[in-house]
Design a protein around this motif. Structure first.
Motif, short mmCIF file in Angstrom:
data_model
loop_
_atom_site.label_atom_id
_atom_site.label_comp_id
_atom_site.label_asym_id
_atom_site.label_seq_id
_atom_site.Cartn_x
_atom_site.Cartn_y
_atom_site.Cartn_z
N GLU A 70 47.55 66.98 16.80
CA GLU A 70 48.59 67.16 17.82
C GLU A 70 49.82 66.33 17.47
O GLU A 70 50.96 66.78 17.67
N LYS B 109 53.58 67.75 16.66
CA LYS B 109 54.77 67.30 17.41
C LYS B 109 55.89 66.88 16.47
O LYS B 109 57.07 67.22 16.69
N TYR B 110 55.55 66.13 15.41
CA TYR B 110 56.58 65.53 14.57
C TYR B 110 56.87 66.27 13.26
O TYR B 110 57.80 65.91 12.56
#
Length: 275
Positions: A26, A30-31
């Motif tokens: 996750e 996200k990044y």
């Protein structure tokens, strides 16, 4: 475009949480995915954190190789961030380096006028010039003075004058003076850099990594604050002779260990940054 802004401390904290919670996929999503522009503030704080540096390196490479834009800010150029790995330093230096200088007089005047316009605040050129002449390096202070001056004039139904601007500047300057470096700030930074908790640094535990972090703390406090050995000892419930011995050990280590020397220099630089 999808723009992601993050402070380096936040990136590191989220990374550690992802490892602890087994949610690293996750975190990567996200990044590394669905980002067009990645803005990272205070990248110097990544120094000395090996696992975070490694994670950021792969995040950086993933984004750049996908044709995305990465923008970093730091209080010093990459070559002066001593503890980061060479491969990460080379990535930083491969981009466009821009040294942001304090705004010139004309720019400061324009900043004040633009802020006043947003507030629908009529302010004369002579008052604008006075504020710009007195505040030369801090844009937040320029905006703060303009907002405070507007509030005073609006509440009291006064026109902005140089005398009123002078009183506002005095208050703003007093409120924003940098605080002296505190012991707590040093302990927090040593804890962040070494991975040893604040509680352990203050404890009597003598495990090698904890003891080493405590020695670094004593050294940095002495170096930055010039506190007496007795006062440092009192803070950590140690005899002053123990403090002297620990600082002496670190000084000897620094002479032989360039990595430790760079790490401590980074700690000192970071605790001196204005809050």
């Amino acid at each position: 475009m999808n723009i992601m802004y993050v402070r380096t401390e936040q990136f590191a904290n989220e990374f550690y949480q992802a490892l602890a919670n087994k949610t690293i996929d996750e975190f990567h999503n996200k990044y590394r995915n669905n980002i067009d522009v990645f803005l990272v503030d205070d990248i110097q704080f990544i120094s000395g954190k090996t696992s975070t540096e490694d994670e950021f390196f792969h995040t950086f490479d993933s984004l750049v190789c996908s044709g995305k834009q990465v923008v970093l800010t730091s209080d010093r150029p990459p070559k002066d961030i001593k503890s980061i790995t060479d491969r990460l330093k080379s990535r930083f230096e491969d981009g466009l380096l821009a040294d942001i200088q304090p705004p010139e007089f004309e720019t400061r005047c324009e900043i004040i006028k633009r802020k006043a316009k947003l507030l629908n605040f009529e302010i004369s050129d002579n008052v604008v010039s006075y504020i710009a002449e007195k505040i030369k390096s801090n844009i937040r202070q320029l905006e703060g003075v303009t907002k405070k001056l507007y509030a005073l004039c609006d509440i009291n139904d006064h026109a902005p004058t140089i005398a009123l601007a002078q009183s506002v500047i005095k208050v703003i300057m007093e409120d924003t003076q940098p605080l002296p470096v505190t012991i707590q700030k040093i302990v927090d930074e040593v804890s962040r850099t070494t991975g040893v908790s604040v509680e352990d640094i203050y404890s009597k535990v003598q495990k090698a990594n904890i003891s080493h972090a405590r020695k670094i703390t004593f050294y940095v406090i002495r170096k930055v604050t010039n506190m007496s050995y007795e006062d440092i000892g009192a803070e950590f419930k140690k005899h002053h002779s123990t403090v002297i011995y620990n600082i002496d050990q670190i000084e000897k280590e620094i002479e032989k260990n360039s990595k430790l020397s760079r790490q401590i220099n980074d700690i000192i630089s970071n605790v001196k940054i204005e809050q």
